[in-house]
Write an enzyme that holds these catalytic residues in place. Structure first.
Site, PDB file in Angstrom:
ATOM      1  N   ASP A  65       2.218  -0.359  -3.273  1.00 20.33           N
ATOM      2  CA  ASP A  65       2.005  -1.809  -3.289  1.00 20.33           C
ATOM      3  C   ASP A  65       1.575  -2.266  -1.900  1.00 20.33           C
ATOM      4  O   ASP A  65       2.261  -2.006  -0.908  1.00 20.33           O
ATOM      5  CB  ASP A  65       3.308  -2.514  -3.693  1.00 20.33           C
ATOM      6  CG  ASP A  65       3.080  -3.971  -4.094  1.00 20.33           C
ATOM      7  OD1 ASP A  65       2.044  -4.538  -3.716  1.00 20.33           O
ATOM      8  OD2 ASP A  65       3.952  -4.537  -4.777  1.00 20.33           O
TER       9      ASP A  65
ATOM     10  N   ASP B 132      -3.599  -5.216  -6.059  1.00 17.98           N
ATOM     11  CA  ASP B 132      -2.910  -4.674  -4.886  1.00 17.98           C
ATOM     12  C   ASP B 132      -1.784  -3.709  -5.244  1.00 17.98           C
ATOM     13  O   ASP B 132      -0.907  -3.434  -4.433  1.00 17.98           O
ATOM     14  CB  ASP B 132      -2.349  -5.819  -4.032  1.00 17.98           C
ATOM     15  CG  ASP B 132      -1.383  -6.712  -4.806  1.00 17.98           C
ATOM     16  OD1 ASP B 132      -1.207  -6.490  -6.022  1.00 17.98           O
ATOM     17  OD2 ASP B 132      -0.821  -7.636  -4.188  1.00 17.98           O
ATOM     18  N   GLU B 133      -1.819  -3.154  -6.454  1.00 20.77           N
ATOM     19  CA  GLU B 133      -0.700  -2.343  -6.928  1.00 20.77           C
ATOM     20  C   GLU B 133      -1.224  -1.140  -7.710  1.00 20.77           C
ATOM     21  O   GLU B 133      -2.129  -1.267  -8.528  1.00 20.77           O
ATOM     22  CB  GLU B 133       0.198  -3.208  -7.812  1.00 20.77           C
ATOM     23  CG  GLU B 133       1.546  -2.633  -8.125  1.00 20.77           C
ATOM     24  CD  GLU B 133       2.412  -3.629  -8.888  1.00 20.77           C
ATOM     25  OE1 GLU B 133       3.572  -3.301  -9.145  1.00 20.77           O
ATOM     26  OE2 GLU B 133       1.916  -4.730  -9.235  1.00 20.77           O
TER      27      GLU B 133
END
Length: 404
Positions: free
Chosen positions: A9, A103-104
């Site tokens: 993350d 973003d993960e």
């Protein structure tokens, strides 16, 4: 054989991108989002959280809570490019990975301990992302996606945490029940009203008690609280596009009709994205003329699921592709490069009222059907719409080819 699942993350992603652009912002309270008083906070730095600030909060309230914070209008295009940089590094470094949002990421490192060591490998991958992109990133490593995600959140900021096999329950036990994925504000309040604050309490309860209180979700939350999760890593390259097209009974040069149908299709597919909690980063338009020659054009865009962003861009492609001198047999649009995510990525330009409007319209559509709320320009497109969720894992209902 137990699995080894990595969760990565990017920490406070929008904030970190802004700090990469301007290093003078390091260590200072920072808010990213709509800069007007009616705007909304899309992301906030750790320095602001002690003031009670969180994403989704009205920007005016956030400024009042932390007057010294620097406020920056976000740039979705910039964030999408940085996300792609990180994606390429992870894609080169792991055999199977899932991009679950901008973003993960998840990666399946099962079996790697025999050859290299999954924790060592994940550590080197994290270092490579930091070195090549300058972006802080945290990871959690465990036997499944849920425990790894919780471990990542416990490791933050910019750190890493491994939960050894067999230690999932002891790791989760002392944590707040709110840290279990799927426990939102309403569910948390329900559990608090029952005196449940820590994961340990749920672990000690029979599963059927949770199921009676929360229905099917109670069963899932109980399993997650006990460190149980069999959700697979979905390979990134397998993600589908969604599309819609219409063939006309009679070829047409009625540009008002053509544009109305294009708007209706774009509006409906954007709603499908939001309903499935997806974002698109590539749009395409297709036109087939009466001589059966077919032309298409596509364009990469910042990740979004918002009508008012997608429709103008779709119309730009249509205008550049359309020849007014020829009869049109078919028109279609496609959204691809899909990732999981929600409308929040579009909050940089928009107000809280705009966000509330989308949510209200989608609630009406969820209850009364896709066509319950439509733009006036799309009213002539009678048959545009889907009665199923394209992201629920079920095969689409096969209908006779509908014509306009």
């Amino acid at each position: 054989m137990s699995k080894t699942i990595l969760h990565l993350d990017l920490d406070t992603f929008f904030v970190s991108v802004e700090r990469r652009i301007n290093p003078e912002l390091q260590g200072k309270p920072l808010l990213v989002g709509g800069i007007s008083d009616r705007g909304v906070v899309a992301a906030c730095s750790y320095e602001t959280r002690g003031y009670g600030i969180h994403s989704g909060m009205p920007m005016k309230m956030a400024r009042e809570l932390c007057p010294e914070a620097t406020v920056i209008k976000g740039n979705a295009g910039t964030y999408s490019k940085v996300s792609d940089e990180v994606t390429e590094i992870i894609k080169e470094g792991v055999p199977v990975f899932e991009k679950s949002s901008i973003d993960e990421f998840y990666a399946d490192l099962s079996g790697m301990d025999k050859f290299f060591g999954a924790y060592k490998y994940a550590t080197e991958l994290r270092r490579k992302v930091i070195k090549e992109t300058g972006m802080p990133i945290s990871f959690g490593l465990s036997v499944n996606k849920v425990v790894s995600k919780v471990a990542t959140n416990e490791a933050k900021p910019n750190n890493q945490l491994k939960i050894d096999f067999g230690l999932e329950k002891p790791f989760l036990a002392p944590l707040s029940i709110k840290k279990i994925p799927m426990v939102g504000d309403k569910t948390y309040q329900t559990l608090r009203n029952l005196g449940i604050r820590q994961v340990r309490t749920v672990q000690e309860m029979p599963m059927d008690v949770m199921q009676r209180v929360l229905g099917a979700n109670g069963r899932v939350i109980w399993k997650r609280a006990n460190g149980m999760d069999n959700t697979p890593v979905i390979p990134f390259h397998e993600r589908k596009s969604i599309s819609n097209e219409r063939t006309f009974d009679r070829d047409t040069i009625d540009v008002v009709k053509l544009k109305g149908i294009i708007v209706a299709m774009a509006e409906n597919l954007a709603y499908q994205l939001r309903r499935g909690e997806k974002l698109t980063a590539c749009i395409a338009v297709k036109i087939r003329y009466s001589d059966f020659n077919t032309y298409s054009k596509q364009k990469r865009i910042p990740y979004t699921s918002a009508d008012h962003i997608l429709i103008p861009k779709i119309m730009e492609l249509f205008d550049s592709l359309y020849s007014k001198r020829m009869l049109v047999r078919l028109v279609g649009i496609r959204f691809s490069h899909l990732v999981s995510g929600n409308y929040q990525i579009n909050l940089f330009d928009d107000t809280e009222e705009a966000l509330n409007l989308y949510q209200a319209m989608d609630r009406v559509r969820n209850r009364f059907g896709d066509r319950a709320v439509i733009r006036a320009s799309a009213m002539g497109a009678r048959t545009i719409g889907r009665m199923h969720n394209p992201f629920n894992g079920q095969p689409p209902i096969v209908l006779a080819h509908r014509k306009q």
